[in-house]
Enzyme design. Structure first.
Site, mmCIF file in Angstrom:
data_model
loop_
_atom_site.group_PDB
_atom_site.id
_atom_site.type_symbol
_atom_site.label_atom_id
_atom_site.label_comp_id
_atom_site.label_asym_id
_atom_site.label_seq_id
_atom_site.Cartn_x
_atom_site.Cartn_y
_atom_site.Cartn_z
ATOM 1 N N HIS A 72 10.041 0.378 2.819
ATOM 2 C CA HIS A 72 10.006 0.783 1.413
ATOM 3 C C HIS A 72 10.151 2.293 1.326
ATOM 4 O O HIS A 72 9.421 3.030 1.989
ATOM 5 C CB HIS A 72 8.677 0.369 0.762
ATOM 6 C CG HIS A 72 8.547 -1.105 0.556
ATOM 7 N ND1 HIS A 72 7.546 -1.662 -0.208
ATOM 8 C CD2 HIS A 72 9.300 -2.144 0.994
ATOM 9 C CE1 HIS A 72 7.680 -2.980 -0.224
ATOM 10 N NE2 HIS A 72 8.723 -3.288 0.510
ATOM 11 N N TYR A 201 1.523 -0.139 -8.305
ATOM 12 C CA TYR A 201 0.141 0.269 -8.569
ATOM 13 C C TYR A 201 -0.004 0.372 -10.081
ATOM 14 O O TYR A 201 0.666 1.176 -10.723
ATOM 15 C CB TYR A 201 -0.149 1.623 -7.929
ATOM 16 C CG TYR A 201 -0.429 1.566 -6.448
ATOM 17 C CD1 TYR A 201 -1.725 1.695 -5.968
ATOM 18 C CD2 TYR A 201 0.596 1.417 -5.523
ATOM 19 C CE1 TYR A 201 -2.008 1.657 -4.606
ATOM 20 C CE2 TYR A 201 0.333 1.380 -4.155
ATOM 21 C CZ TYR A 201 -0.969 1.501 -3.712
ATOM 22 O OH TYR A 201 -1.234 1.462 -2.370
ATOM 23 N N PRO A 294 -9.176 0.941 -0.013
ATOM 24 C CA PRO A 294 -7.823 0.529 0.364
ATOM 25 C C PRO A 294 -6.717 1.018 -0.559
ATOM 26 O O PRO A 294 -5.541 0.787 -0.276
ATOM 27 C CB PRO A 294 -7.915 -1.003 0.338
ATOM 28 C CG PRO A 294 -9.030 -1.299 -0.615
ATOM 29 C CD PRO A 294 -10.012 -0.194 -0.443
ATOM 30 N N LYS A 298 -4.724 3.365 4.003
ATOM 31 C CA LYS A 298 -4.866 4.299 5.116
ATOM 32 C C LYS A 298 -5.694 3.818 6.300
ATOM 33 O O LYS A 298 -5.718 4.479 7.335
ATOM 34 C CB LYS A 298 -5.505 5.606 4.605
ATOM 35 C CG LYS A 298 -4.620 6.402 3.668
ATOM 36 C CD LYS A 298 -3.333 6.778 4.346
ATOM 37 C CE LYS A 298 -2.368 7.446 3.404
ATOM 38 N NZ LYS A 298 -1.007 7.503 3.948
ATOM 39 N N TYR A 386 1.147 9.513 1.133
ATOM 40 C CA TYR A 386 1.299 8.075 1.289
ATOM 41 C C TYR A 386 2.108 7.718 2.535
ATOM 42 O O TYR A 386 1.752 6.781 3.266
ATOM 43 C CB TYR A 386 1.959 7.480 0.041
ATOM 44 C CG TYR A 386 1.633 6.015 -0.154
ATOM 45 C CD1 TYR A 386 0.554 5.623 -0.931
ATOM 46 C CD2 TYR A 386 2.400 5.018 0.456
ATOM 47 C CE1 TYR A 386 0.236 4.275 -1.105
ATOM 48 C CE2 TYR A 386 2.085 3.681 0.295
ATOM 49 C CZ TYR A 386 1.012 3.319 -0.486
ATOM 50 O OH TYR A 386 0.684 1.988 -0.633
#
Length: 392
Positions: A72, A201, A294, A298, A386
């Site tokens: 991604h 998200y 979460p 990570k 990220y």
């Protein structure tokens, strides 16, 4: 029994450390309380940073990852019924994430361990650590009806949050920093193709939601819920209805594909750090030392970063007697740990409802979200963290 490094725990941290040490010619024994079947089926994290993929690649255990993992190059932040894409590749010079389940990483590492003939014992019992401040610490354990004593130069505590390694450190040595959040995640794994090509998200007045995936035919979804929620009060129909409500777009175009549930459960949210990560010849790594909420994806990545540092430090020590890497291990890892803690807290605070009737906090969250999606600098901060920071 004698070895160079005794490793407690055959999760991603312990298995990856064992393999990295093998590549350096360092012998180790890995001890795991659960069965092989259990650890290979344990569904946990599924998002690998670019840095973690690069590490697995360099270790020669990423063939299946590259074949089956889903790369991604961005994610979507969705709020007020609108989606906003954060372009990882464009903001970070081509870096990305790979969706590949933790249990698949574990399978690959176990296979590598077996192929190299390394010692790996499952279903050990009554593990205890001794003589940690000596030159030859000891691990005592039971296995297949016999009692064993393993002498080693170093013990790596990779046995997770509930393991025995961290509690072995004296209370007057260990400092604990933690924060519990007033919500949890209700997670499901569904046998249905993902409804989006990338992670979503979602900030919503009813609470956070996350659309993720594990494969082209398995969708992973999460709902913010109360920390004391009873899973029995969440039948499948209610879960799907709530997910559709929170993930819906203002134009009505988003349709959440539904399918039979393979798994569902409730996960509490906490931030936790134990310092230092070293006591004598015991070195803590992964969830034994730290837990992150979460939201930032990570946990596994932080464990991989720990054992990379530890394997390099042990390599220098065995090669030349240089102890500087071992002496700096805790401080080196904690710099990344606290950076990751901050990022995970920031993502969590920006996206979740904290309860109550105070209208102030949701306004702040929306302001932050608007800034992230409209400012290149803010979007880059999210993207860099990220996909994994390289120089922390």
């Amino acid at each position: 029994m004698d070895t160079q490094v005794g490793i407690v725990g055959a999760g991603p941290a312990g298995l990856l450390l064992a393999h990295l040490l093998h590549l350096r010619g360092i012998e180790s024994v890995v001890l795991e309380a659960r069965s092989r079947e259990y650890v290979e089926a344990r569904v946990r994290a599924g998002v690998l940073e670019q840095t973690t993929v690069d590490l697995l690649d360099s270790a020669g255990v990423a063939e299946r990852l590259h074949r089956e993992g889903l790369v991604h190059r961005g994610l979507e932040l969705r709020f007020d019924g609108r989606g906003h894409r954060i372009d990882f590749a464009e903001l970070t010079g081509g870096r990305a994430i790979t969706v590949y389940g933790q249990q698949e990483v574990v399978k690959d590492l176990i296979a590598a361990r077996m192929d190299t003939g390394g010692e790996l014992r499952f279903e050990v019992e009554d593990v205890s650590l001794h003589d940690l401040e000596s030159d030859r610490p000891c691990i005592r354990f039971g296995h297949e009806g016999s009692e064993h004593e393993l002498r080693c130069d170093v013990v790596a505590g990779c046995d997770g949050f509930h393991g025995i390694s961290r509690p072995t450190v004296p209370d007057d040595v260990l400092r604990i920093y933690e924060r519990e959040y007033p919500f949890a995640w209700l997670g499901i794994l569904a046998e249905v193709a993902p409804s989006s090509e990338e992670l979503i998200y979602c900030h919503h007045d009813r609470g956070f939601a996350l659309h993720s995936m594990r494969s082209p035919t398995l969708t992973r979804l999460y709902l913010q819920c109360a920390p004391d929620a009873d899973i029995e009060e969440w039948p499948d129909e209610r879960i799907w209805e709530e997910l559709q409500t929170r993930l819906a777009t203002a134009d009505g175009d988003f349709v959440l594909e539904q399918g039979p549930l393979v798994e569902k459960g409730i996960t509490p949210m906490r931030s936790f750090v134990a310092e230092p990560l070293r006591h004598g010849r015991l070195f803590l790594a992964g969830d034994a030392a730290h837990i992150v909420p979460p939201t930032g994806a990570k946990g596994l990545n932080l464990a991989a970063a720990d054992v990379r540092v530890l394997s390099e430090a042990l390599g220098a020590w065995y090669d030349s007697g240089d102890e500087s890497g071992l002496d700096a291990y805790s401080d080196t890892c904690l710099r990344r740990v606290w950076r990751v803690q901050h990022f995970s807290w920031w993502m969590t605070s920006m996206l979740h409802r904290f309860g109550g009737d105070d209208p102030f906090e949701p306004r702040l969250q929306r302001s932050q979200l608007h800034y992230v999606v409209s400012s290149r600098a803010a979007a880059t901060t999210l993207a860099e963290n990220y996909v994994g920071l390289e120089n922390v």
